[in-house]
Design an enzyme around this catalytic site. Structure first.
Site, PDB file in Angstrom:
ATOM      1  N   ALA A 137     -15.963  52.914 -11.302  1.00  0.00           N
ATOM      2  CA  ALA A 137     -17.401  53.177 -11.395  1.00  0.00           C
ATOM      3  C   ALA A 137     -17.693  54.048 -12.610  1.00  0.00           C
ATOM      4  CB  ALA A 137     -17.908  53.842 -10.115  1.00  0.00           C
ATOM      5  N   ILE A 152     -20.686  47.175 -10.663  1.00  0.00           N
ATOM      6  CA  ILE A 152     -19.396  47.604 -10.120  1.00  0.00           C
ATOM      7  C   ILE A 152     -18.698  46.427  -9.427  1.00  0.00           C
ATOM      8  CG2 ILE A 152     -18.220  49.245  -8.644  1.00  0.00           C
ATOM      9  CD1 ILE A 152     -19.759  50.415 -11.099  1.00  0.00           C
ATOM     10  N   GLU A 172     -15.599  45.460 -19.678  1.00  0.00           N
ATOM     11  CA  GLU A 172     -14.601  46.325 -20.322  1.00  0.00           C
ATOM     12  C   GLU A 172     -14.942  46.554 -21.799  1.00  0.00           C
ATOM     13  OE1 GLU A 172     -13.409  47.285 -17.876  1.00  0.00           O
ATOM     14  OE2 GLU A 172     -11.860  46.132 -16.874  1.00  0.00           O
TER      15      GLU A 172
END
Length: 381
Positions: free
Chosen positions: A126, A159, A364
């Site tokens: 998170a 998330i 990412e």
């Protein structure tokens, strides 16, 4: 965190073969149905846990597999070739364990890491918020000391495993001092005051639950602070370096699956009395797809070898993530082209592969961010 041992070639091959067997026989037959029904594959993650695949790159001392990152990523590729949702989930879980495994003290690792690596628990990472995605230092979720606890308020966005995870490695603001005011808390999924919003409606990876996580006076013991106050941004950024290698391996697995399906179809499909794989236009298209897959694989493996040797690998991780995810997007798009009209239908998996290939270019750190990282690393060498 350095691994405790490197596997002999035969042992590594056996581990990769185990992953391939599970992927082929247990995961791939379920993928299309679960993705169609947007069903979260919790039991399949438990299967990976029972098989010892949820803690591969971490030390055996705490229940990990103690394998090199090079071997772990090849396992990740095998899983992703069968079902990207599971592969990305395994990568996210591995990254969620990184903070504790690398920056926690021995007392913290002894208490929590064995359960996190043992297979029954599933992690989430998170960091992102609606207004703090690529700009991680701008996050606003706040943790305030209150006695022996921290009280957390704020919302985390995008998330993976949101609402499904057993623990959340959470970056919070503990002071207003920009990036130096960010800390890391290991938050149990059952924490009172922590809840998930409705899952996002996505174009791909629909079996993977993605949701906002809402912290409403969520109380977490101060003993769950990892690395001390102010260490959160360093933890987050170094976690992402390794996480990007995971996404690269997942993307190569997806691209390989698309290539395999394309070759299979091109051998069986006939036009003008010949299999279409015999036509030069098709040969060249498939050859370019194969070159993209193998080049991307070589890129992530070289970055992993640098990591395993303790060498700097930030630039190489960003290059691997950039190259592999762009390759997956192109290869899956070309796979739809190879199958023609059939590729545009749900009778074949390539349309799903194409939809799934988009998000690895985004999470990412977007591929534009990867270019920034690469250029910054070049400037600093």
């Amino acid at each position: 965190m350095p691994v405790e041992r490197l596997l002999p070639d035969t042992e590594a091959e056996d581990l990769i073969a185990l992953a391939r067997d599970i992927a082929t026989n247990e995961l791939k037959p379920l993928a299309a149905e679960y993705e169609e029904k947007e069903r979260f594959p919790r039991d399949q993650f438990r299967l990976l846990g029972r098989s010892g695949l949820l803690g591969l790159p971490y030390p055996e001392r705490w229940g990990g597999g103690g394998v090199s990152y090079e071997v772990y990523l090849q396992v990740l590729e095998e899983i992703s070739a069968a079902w990207l949702t599971i592969g990305v989930g395994l990568s996210v879980h591995t990254m969620s364990c990184y903070a504790l495994a690398t920056f926690g003290d021995d007392a913290q690792r002894n208490e929590w890491l064995p359960d996190m690596l043992g297979g029954d628990l599933l992690g989430a990472y998170a960091l992102s918020e609606t207004n703090a995605g690529s700009d991680a230092a701008a996050l606003a979720t706040r943790a305030v000391p209150d006695g022996s606890d921290y009280v957390i308020n704020g919302t985390k966005a995008w998330i993976t495993h949101g609402g499904e995870a057993d623990f959340y490695t959470t970056m919070v603001r503990t002071s207003p001092d920009g990036g130096r005011g960010i800390s890391c808390l290991l938050v149990p999924g059952a924490t009172q005051g922590l809840s998930a919003s409705s899952p996002e409606r996505k174009m791909g990876m629909t079996g993977s639950t993605t949701a906002q996580m809402i912290f409403d006076r969520a109380r977490v013991p101060a003993t769950r602070l990892i690395g001390g106050e102010g260490a959160g941004l360093k933890i987050a950024l170094t976690s992402l370096d390794s996480g990007r290698l995971g996404i690269a391996a997942c993307s190569v697995g997806l691209a390989q699956a698309a290539l395999d399906e394309s070759v299979r179809y091109a051998k069986q499909r006939t036009q003008f009395g010949r299999a279409i794989i015999e036509f030069q236009g098709m040969e060249f298209l498939l050859a370019d797809m194969a070159a993209a897959v193998e080049s991307a694989r070589a890129t992530y493996l070289e970055a992993a070898r640098r990591r395993d040797r303790g060498l700097p690998f930030k630039r190489q991780a960003s290059i691997a993530k950039l190259v592999a995810t762009d390759a997956a997007m192109k290869v899956t798009t070309d796979a739809v082209q190879v199958l023609g009209g059939a590729g545009y239908t749900k009778d074949f998996p390539v349309e799903r592969y194409m939809r799934e290939a988009k998000v690895p270019q985004i999470f990412e750190g977007t591929n534009q961010i990867q270019r920034m990282v690469i250029a910054r690393e070049l400037r600093n060498t």
